[in-house]
Design an enzyme around this catalytic site. Structure first.
Site, PDB file in Angstrom:
ATOM      1  CG  HIS A 168      37.823  52.366  44.143  1.00 26.93           C
ATOM      2  ND1 HIS A 168      37.018  51.688  44.804  1.00 26.93           N
ATOM      3  CD2 HIS A 168      38.846  51.562  43.478  1.00 26.93           C
ATOM      4  CE1 HIS A 168      37.390  50.286  44.715  1.00 26.93           C
ATOM      5  NE2 HIS A 168      38.265  50.228  43.775  1.00 26.93           N
ATOM      6  CD  GLU A 272      35.980  50.923  41.565  1.00 26.86           C
ATOM      7  OE1 GLU A 272      35.879  49.638  41.725  1.00 26.86           O
ATOM      8  OE2 GLU A 272      36.990  51.296  40.645  1.00 26.86           O
TER       9      GLU A 272
HETATM   10  O1  TA6 Z   1      38.532  48.796  41.331  1.00 27.57           O
HETATM   11  C1  TA6 Z   1      38.569  47.404  41.374  1.00 27.57           C
HETATM   12  C2  TA6 Z   1      40.087  47.007  41.656  1.00 27.57           C
HETATM   13  O2  TA6 Z   1      40.873  47.538  40.961  1.00 27.57           O
HETATM   14  C3  TA6 Z   1      39.996  45.537  42.198  1.00 27.57           C
HETATM   15  O3  TA6 Z   1      40.735  44.915  41.222  1.00 27.57           O
HETATM   16  C4  TA6 Z   1      40.533  45.509  43.519  1.00 27.57           C
HETATM   17  O4  TA6 Z   1      41.712  45.252  43.733  1.00 27.57           O
HETATM   18  C5  TA6 Z   1      40.021  46.733  44.190  1.00 27.57           C
HETATM   19  O5  TA6 Z   1      40.116  47.792  42.992  1.00 27.57           O
HETATM   20  C6  TA6 Z   1      40.677  47.169  45.455  1.00 27.57           C
HETATM   21  O6  TA6 Z   1      41.805  47.545  45.165  1.00 27.57           O
HETATM   22  P1  TA6 Z   1      42.751  48.220  46.704  1.00 27.57           P
HETATM   23  O7  TA6 Z   1      44.116  48.689  45.814  1.00 27.57           O
HETATM   24  O8  TA6 Z   1      41.825  49.328  47.295  1.00 27.57           O
HETATM   25  O9  TA6 Z   1      42.845  47.030  47.219  1.00 27.57           O
END
Ligand code: TA6
Length: 300
Positions: A168, A272
């Protein structure tokens, strides 16, 4: 940052001038890597790379000034390892338990060309009890590029192992308003801010002019992020990945996140690489999956 409190079992991995073990934020152990052309920082918590920068260049990765650094908390930035599920899951932490777990450092090697390789493994964690037996190993190679490899092996004798994974990556950018993302033209995506409605990306390059949260599916191509403010192009090459997620929280979502600054959306973009939703991995007994990502940069 003191190193006195680092246990000998970790100290033994140090390589003078290349690999140093230190107490980082929240007193969490971290590894500082120095190579001939770059520096990097990796926390054992989540085996999370939180900084990578080439000499004479701005950082390539973004980590929030407001990130938490605590035992059961996710670090906001760098490259969180998302596994064995992506996103929300009833009664469970978002994005899986890998990023909330303390990984073990298994090996630190100085490479002949001046780089460094580190190997980590995810120890048995309580949360993994409900999953088929598996092993998770992670390799980080720091040179003038940053390479990461997540190797998942299904250790069951007769049971399939189905999971999602994703690196990510939080990229650092000079100014999001000038940034463009290429390599996703024609790809199908699930729009997470429109109830995961399925759409096709018709444009040449994606510009970020509001909240973006897209899960691109069935795409194996490399992605490039052009950043005019820093006169830099970041390239994301990948293997073993059929999904690419692009995320920027923009204004409102930034204000809702306690571990993220209200203005920080201007300095980051998540691109990601993984296997999410219908691209999830299904591993036969004894088989392994390898997710590889290589981050590099060049002048625009
Ligand atoms: O990767 C994108 C995502 O899934 C978004 O929907 C956003 O929530 C982000 O990840 C961050 O997630 P987190 O659980 O780290 O707050």
């Amino acid at each position: 940052m003191v190193s006195a409190d680092i246990p000998d079992r970790l100290k033994r991995f140090e390589i003078p001038g290349r690999v140093t073990l230190l107490e980082g934020n929240g007193d969490l152990p971290k590894i500082e890597v120095t190579t001939d052309s770059s520096t990097a920082e990796i926390y054992l918590h989540g085996a999370q790379v939180t900084d990578f920068r080439k000499k004479d260049e701005p950082p390539l990765l973004f980590t929030s000034q407001f990130s938490r650094f605590g035992k059961a908390q996710a670090i906001r930035g760098g490259v969180p390892i998302i596994f064995p599920w992506f996103g929300p899951r009833e009664g469970e932490p978002s994005h899986g338990f890998a990023r909330l777990s303390d990984w073990e450092l298994h090996e630190a090697t100085a490479l002949p060309q001046g780089g460094v390789t580190l190997r980590f493994n995810l120890p048995e964690v309580a949360d993994s009890a409900t999953w088929p037996p598996f092993t998770a190993n992670y390799v980080v190679r720091v040179t003038d590029a940053l390479e990461m490899e997540l190797i998942i092996t299904n250790a069951a004798a007769d049971e399939e192992f189905s999971f999602e994974n994703c690196l990510h990556t939080y990229l650092a950018v000079g100014d999001i308003s000038g940034v463009s993302v290429s390599g996703l033209r024609g790809a199908t995506y699930l729009n997470a801010i429109d109830n995961y409605a399925q759409k096709t990306d018709g444009g040449d390059a994606l510009r970020i002019q509001g909240e973006v949260d897209r899960i691109y599916l069935d795409t194996k191509s490399a992605v490039e992020v052009s950043d005019p403010k820093w006169q830099r192009r970041i390239r994301i090459d990948k293997e073993g990945s059929a999904s690419t997620v692009v995320w920027n929280p923009w204004i409102a979502k930034s204000q809702q996140m306690p571990d993220f600054g209200n203005e920080e959306y201007k300095q980051m973009l998540c691109v990601e690489s993984g296997n999410v939703a219908r691209n999830r991995v299904v591993l036969a007994p004894g088989r392994s999956s390898v997710l590889k990502v290589r981050l590099s940069s060049a002048a625009l």
